[in-house]
Design a protein around this motif. Structure first.
Motif, mmCIF file in Angstrom:
data_model
loop_
_atom_site.group_PDB
_atom_site.id
_atom_site.type_symbol
_atom_site.label_atom_id
_atom_site.label_comp_id
_atom_site.label_asym_id
_atom_site.label_seq_id
_atom_site.Cartn_x
_atom_site.Cartn_y
_atom_site.Cartn_z
ATOM 1 N N LEU B 107 -36.625 -3.194 -17.645
ATOM 2 C CA LEU B 107 -35.868 -4.333 -16.783
ATOM 3 C C LEU B 107 -35.453 -3.508 -15.486
ATOM 4 N N ALA B 108 -34.807 -2.523 -15.575
ATOM 5 C CA ALA B 108 -34.163 -1.804 -14.210
ATOM 6 C C ALA B 108 -35.413 -1.404 -13.429
ATOM 7 N N GLN B 111 -36.786 -4.396 -11.907
ATOM 8 C CA GLN B 111 -35.835 -5.020 -10.826
ATOM 9 C C GLN B 111 -35.431 -4.402 -9.466
ATOM 10 N N LEU B 112 -35.470 -3.191 -9.736
ATOM 11 C CA LEU B 112 -35.273 -2.225 -8.555
ATOM 12 C C LEU B 112 -36.500 -1.939 -7.937
ATOM 13 N N ARG B 156 -34.609 4.673 -22.337
ATOM 14 C CA ARG B 156 -34.163 3.491 -21.379
ATOM 15 C C ARG B 156 -33.579 4.234 -19.933
#
Lengths: 223, 247
Positions: B107-108, B111-112, B156
């Motif tokens: 996710l991160a 997204q980033l 993560r």
């Protein structure tokens, strides 16, 4: 009974259609209002929190029927007579939609606020600790979890709003109750008329709540 | 031994209050590259608050915190950028419950825009293998044990390729038989030269892995030094009291 169904059935069905139209329009705008004020209720900004809370308190503190009269009669009077110079007229549908949108929107705002706050704050912290912005964390992590817990309450609110359309018969919108009053006046068959109207509401709402159960079950997969 | 190395975290006169309650009274310390710093102390001593100030999950009331040369209390510092380089592991894991394990890890980075989706997935799989959970990519957090969740949480954080890792009592919520697997992952990480700040009650881990131990109580650093100094030969009476209770 048979006579009412054969003679007035189509008329009542059209009225039911108007009831559904009013409910859908109201719910559509209520979702938007609820989302805006619900989010305003949780962001870290005192002013937003206060505005959201005032909106919810005001709308919840006024009976729907008063709100309906206020919007349908009061608002045009304010513009046309008190301020003057405006030729403002609201149709019963416009006023009814606004009324339901505000009323249901306030409850939705509370459902959304509570739903977001029910998500463990650790979820937001973990997302922020990775470098995600507040908005990204909200959209990708918090809201998807909040919505799952909100769904049953949402459906409940939809049903209440659908039933609340009947109150708007007082401003003359020809929805189901208003139409049924005419049928009763023409036929004098009160028992039959209201029994039929009751069953019509019952059928629609049963269908709605049954399908809600299905949606709920689908969404809980993978939890 | 670490004096000549680059300073990764520099904390000066850090204070933190909640209303009238002052939790951190005056904290100053530096963490160097590759150093493993363990923070021990009784509950309520402010050690978790201190850790959370380092990536601004808690906003310090006064003092300065410099991470990789950037003052994070400065208004114009983009804290989100700083956080990309600081991994954090929480006591209660805080895996994203709405996402499966693979999506938790990617996710991160996606997204980033740290890397492409393919690269993020490849790296996530590598990290899962590394913590021994390569077969869990499609599972949801609710299907994992506590120890597995915490290993995923570490993976993560590592997917963002941080150069500092913060651990907030990573084993305190675990069943005893699962503590070992998480500590092992942390030991491996320390051996690879990761800069780590660990709030812990695991004295064995602190003794074995850390370069330096800080004992905190009442919002102050009471004593600090090597494990041999603080655990083996404590000087302050409060440190001695605490160690007598936990060892």
């Amino acid at each position: 009974m048979i006579r009412i169904i054969t003679v007035y059935g189509p008329m009542l069905l059209i009225a039911l259609g108007r009831t559904l139209l009013l409910a859908l329009l109201g719910l559509f705008f209520a979702c938007i209002i609820g989302m805006i004020f619900g989010i305003m209720g949780v962001v870290k900004n005192r002013a937003c929190n206060v505005i959201s809370q005032i909106f919810v308190d005001v709308i919840r503190g006024v009976p729907l029927i008063v709100l309906a009269f206020f919007i349908y009669f009061g608002i045009p009077y304010l513009f046309n007579t008190i301020i003057g110079g405006f030729a403002m007229n609201l149709t019963a549908l416009q006023a009814g939609t606004a009324c339901l949108a505000l009323n249901c929107g306030a409850y939705m705002a509370e459902i959304i606020r509570a739903g977001i706050q029910s998500v463990d704050p650790g979820q937001m912290e973990a997302a922020r600790s990775l470098g995600l912005t507040y908005g990204q964390a909200m959209r990708r992590v918090v809201l998807p979890q909040a919505i799952r817990t909100m769904i049953p309450t949402f459906i409940n609110q939809f049903i209440i709003t659908l039933k609340d359309t009947s109150i708007l018969s007082v401003i003359g919108f020809p929805e189901l109750v208003n139409t049924a009053k005419n049928v009763q006046a023409n036929t004098f068959m009160s028992f039959q008329t209201w029994a039929i109207v009751g069953i019509m509401y019952l059928i629609v709402i049963t269908i709605l709540s049954r399908s809600a159960k299905v949606v709920e079950r689908r969404l809980s997969v993978g939890r | 031994m670490v004096d000549n190395k680059e300073v990764k975290i520099s904390v000066k006169n850090l204070k933190k209050s909640y209303g009238d309650l002052q939790v951190l009274k005056d904290i100053s310390t530096d963490v160097h590259k590759g150093e493993v710093l363990c923070i021990i102390g009784p509950s309520g001593s402010g050690k978790s608050t201190f850790l959370r100030c380092l990536n601004k999950l808690e906003k310090a009331s006064a003092g300065s915190i410099i991470i990789n040369g950037q003052d994070i209390l400065e208004k114009k510092t983009n804290i989100n950028k700083v956080r990309e380089d600081i991994g954090m592991v929480f006591q209660h894991f805080n895996l994203f419950n709405n996402l499966n394990i693979l999506d938790n890890l990617t996710l991160a980075p996606i997204q980033l825009k740290k890397c492409s989706k393919e690269e993020a997935v490849a790296r996530a799989k590598k990290m899962l293998d590394r913590v021994g959970l390569g077969d869990k990519a499609a599972s949801y957090p609710s299907q994992l044990s506590g120890g597995q969740k915490q290993r995923v949480a570490i993976a993560r954080a590592l997917c963002m390729e941080p150069d500092i890792m913060l651990f907030d009592e990573p084993t305190s919520a675990l069943d005893p038989e699962m503590v070992g697997e998480v500590l092992q992952v942390m030991k491996d990480l320390a051996a690879e030269g990761m800069t780590m700040v660990v709030v812990t009650h695991e004295m064995g881990f602190a003794r074995e892995v850390s370069d330096r131990i800080i004992f905190m109580d009442g919002g102050y650093i009471i004593e600090e030094g090597t494990p041999a100094e603080v655990l083996g030969n404590p000087k302050e009476s409060r440190t001695i009291d605490f160690l007598n209770k936990v060892l």
